[in-house]
Design a protein around this motif. Structure first.
Motif, short mmCIF file in Angstrom:
data_model
loop_
_atom_site.label_atom_id
_atom_site.label_comp_id
_atom_site.label_asym_id
_atom_site.label_seq_id
_atom_site.Cartn_x
_atom_site.Cartn_y
_atom_site.Cartn_z
N ALA A 173 0.94 -1.25 -0.06
CA ALA A 173 -0.08 0.05 0.16
C ALA A 173 0.71 1.21 0.00
CB ALA A 173 -1.01 0.15 1.33
N VAL A 174 2.08 1.09 0.70
CA VAL A 174 2.92 2.46 0.67
C VAL A 174 3.70 2.66 -0.45
CG1 VAL A 174 4.98 3.15 1.94
CG2 VAL A 174 3.32 2.22 3.21
N PHE A 175 4.09 1.46 -1.26
CA PHE A 175 4.57 1.57 -2.45
C PHE A 175 3.62 1.94 -3.54
CE2 PHE A 175 7.96 -0.21 -0.50
CZ PHE A 175 9.36 -0.20 -1.19
N ALA A 176 2.48 1.52 -3.39
CA ALA A 176 1.48 2.00 -4.42
C ALA A 176 0.94 3.47 -4.38
CB ALA A 176 0.20 1.22 -4.43
N ARG A 180 1.46 6.18 -7.09
CA ARG A 180 0.42 7.48 -7.59
C ARG A 180 1.02 8.89 -7.74
NH1 ARG A 180 -2.79 3.87 -4.36
NH2 ARG A 180 -3.28 5.78 -2.92
N HIS A 181 1.91 9.13 -6.87
CA HIS A 181 1.94 10.65 -6.51
C HIS A 181 3.56 10.93 -7.00
CE1 HIS A 181 -1.83 11.71 -4.97
NE2 HIS A 181 -1.92 10.55 -4.27
N GLY A 182 4.33 10.03 -7.46
CA GLY A 182 5.77 10.25 -7.72
C GLY A 182 6.34 10.36 -6.58
N ALA A 183 6.37 9.74 -5.32
CA ALA A 183 6.85 9.69 -4.25
C ALA A 183 8.09 8.62 -4.36
CB ALA A 183 6.31 9.75 -3.13
#
Length: 463
Positions: A173-176, A180-183
């Motif tokens: 979930a963190v990686f997804a 999604r936001h370019g983090a």
């Protein structure tokens, strides 16, 4: 897990009106309606009480709209998201709010309308149909949608059972979210935690069916530095001090702190706030096995402080200690920890209020103001220095579970403060669960404190 994306409907000229009417405005409203609609509402006994809903008949047996009651000031003071309770009972269709509300009150009701569309249907064969809403005039739709998206993510993560939301899934979930936001996201897993000096996270999680890990996400390259630390205990048996069954029943929500900081991060990044964000999540399961950490063990934290374990069910503060110590090694303009940490907090303020701790009066005032504006109730609790001796056992630097049962939320917060360094710091001891259906808040996982913090950030960080 595919996140839900709450959205207002397009500016639909065919949307049906949803009239919001306070009790003291009912007669004027009835007088202004077509005669047959006024007569219909009078004959049904509609009194504009808070939560009342009446459907308006249209030509040919169709629906001409609906009227929701706003009640009076006394009724409104006893809850929030007043229109959402009525809106959740609307027939399928698209509705446009017609309301006397303005400013923050209107934005809160608009948010409530979007939140009322939340459904956790991952395990259901068919999702229920529901109403949709046009963004009310005068509301920043982008901001409200971002707030709802963050809350939906938090709810989805908490509501997912531990079989599908263990440390691996929380990492996914963190990686997804980062993708999604370019983090940027990273993880330290298993015995690498020892090699990289996260001994408390390893000790708590080593008995779990999935390897413990420290998850990190960073975003933004300019502006003030905000660090969010969230407790990610994906299931808590209590360890060798095992919980009774009744207390273990909701422990899928023990990663509610992690879920809430991820929801807040979703909103911050969606709004493209001008700051540098860092999220740290120790993700573990506190399980029973031959490798479980034990009562009376003495553990050494990342920052060198020793901790006597007097209850393995006080594990959240242990994993947060290493994460906070890591955060303290870098500069932060604001450091926040969020955790479903103590039952004592629930005894003190119940399930609906998020207690928070800070030594900074200005920060406390801004968080309180953000909570009031964002329909996100919070309450400041004290870092009461005389209680410091309660977390000092003598045999080690710190005690993770002081005897006696007094001031349990305060002593847990004092414990965490020992690891936060010199940063401007606040800790939230949240519940993360809505025990019964309420307007815009179905029974299940719920975010707490995120909107209060978001509202505080412009003043606190000078955005």
């Amino acid at each position: 897990m595919t996140p839900q994306t709450p959205r207002f409907a397009a500016n639909d000229a065919d949307a049906l009106p949803l009239f919001a009417v306070p009790e003291d405005g009912l007669e004027a409203f009835l007088a202004a309606r077509p005669a047959e609609q006024g007569a219909w509402l009078r004959s049904t006994g509609f009194a504009a009480g808070l939560g009342e809903l009446a459907l308006l008949p249209g030509d040919g047996g169709g629906l001409a709209g609906a009227v929701a009651g706003l009640g009076d000031a006394a009724a409104q003071a006893r809850g929030r998201f007043h229109l959402a309770g009525a809106a959740a009972r609307l027939p399928q269709g698209t509705y446009r709010l017609d309301s006397p509300l303005t400013g923050p009150a209107l934005e809160a009701e608009a948010l409530g309308l979007l939140l009322s569309t939340y459904r956790f249907d991952r395990y259901r064969a068919q999702a229920p149909v529901q109403a949709g809403f046009v963004a009310p005039a005068g509301v920043n739709a982008t901001r409200v949608e971002a707030l709802a998206a963050g809350e939906f993510l938090t709810r989805d993560l908490i509501n997912t059972p531990a079989a599908d939301m263990g440390p691996e899934a929380l990492e996914d979930a963190v990686f997804a979210l980062a993708a999604r936001h370019g983090a940027t996201a990273s993880a330290v897993r298993g015995d690498d935690l020892l090699a990289q000096n996260f001994p408390l996270i390893h000790a708590v999680g080593r008995a779990g069916p999935q390897a413990p890990r420290l998850l990190e996400m960073t975003w933004g390259d300019a502006g003030p530095r905000l660090t969010l630390v969230g407790k990610g205990v994906c299931f808590d048996t209590g360890g060798l001090n095992i919980k009774p069954g009744a207390s273990m029943g909701l422990m899928k929500k023990d990663m509610g702190g992690a879920a809430t900081v991820l929801g807040l991060a979703e909103t911050i990044m969606a709004l493209n706030l001008p700051l540098r964000l860092r999220v740290l999540i120790p993700a573990v399961e506190n399980s029973v096995a031959s490798t479980s950490f034990r009562p009376q063990d003495i553990l050494t934290a990342r920052n060198g402080l020793t901790v006597e374990v007097n209850n393995t069910d006080a594990e959240g503060r242990l994993v947060l200690a290493d994460a906070l110590a890591l955060a303290a090694e870098a500069d932060s303009d604001l450091l926040i920890s969020m955790a479903t940490l103590t039952g004592a907090a629930r005894v003190a303020v119940g399930p609906d209020i998020a207690p928070f701790y800070t030594d900074d009066g200005g920060l406390a005032d801004e968080i309180a103001a953000g909570g009031a504006a964002g329909a996100d109730p919070v309450w400041r609790m004290p870092f009461h220095a005389p209680y410091e001796k309660m977390i000092e056992p003598g045999i080690a630097d710190l005690d993770n579970a002081p005897a006696g049962g007094f001031a349990g939320s305060i002593t847990a917060a004092l414990f965490l403060r020992r690891f936060a360094g010199g940063a401007r710091y606040a800790h939230f001891d949240i519940y993360g669960w809505q025990p019964a259906d309420a307007p815009a808040r179905p029974k299940g996982g719920v975010g707490q404190g995120a909107r209060a913090l978001l509202g505080a950030l412009p003043q606190v960080l000078g955005l």
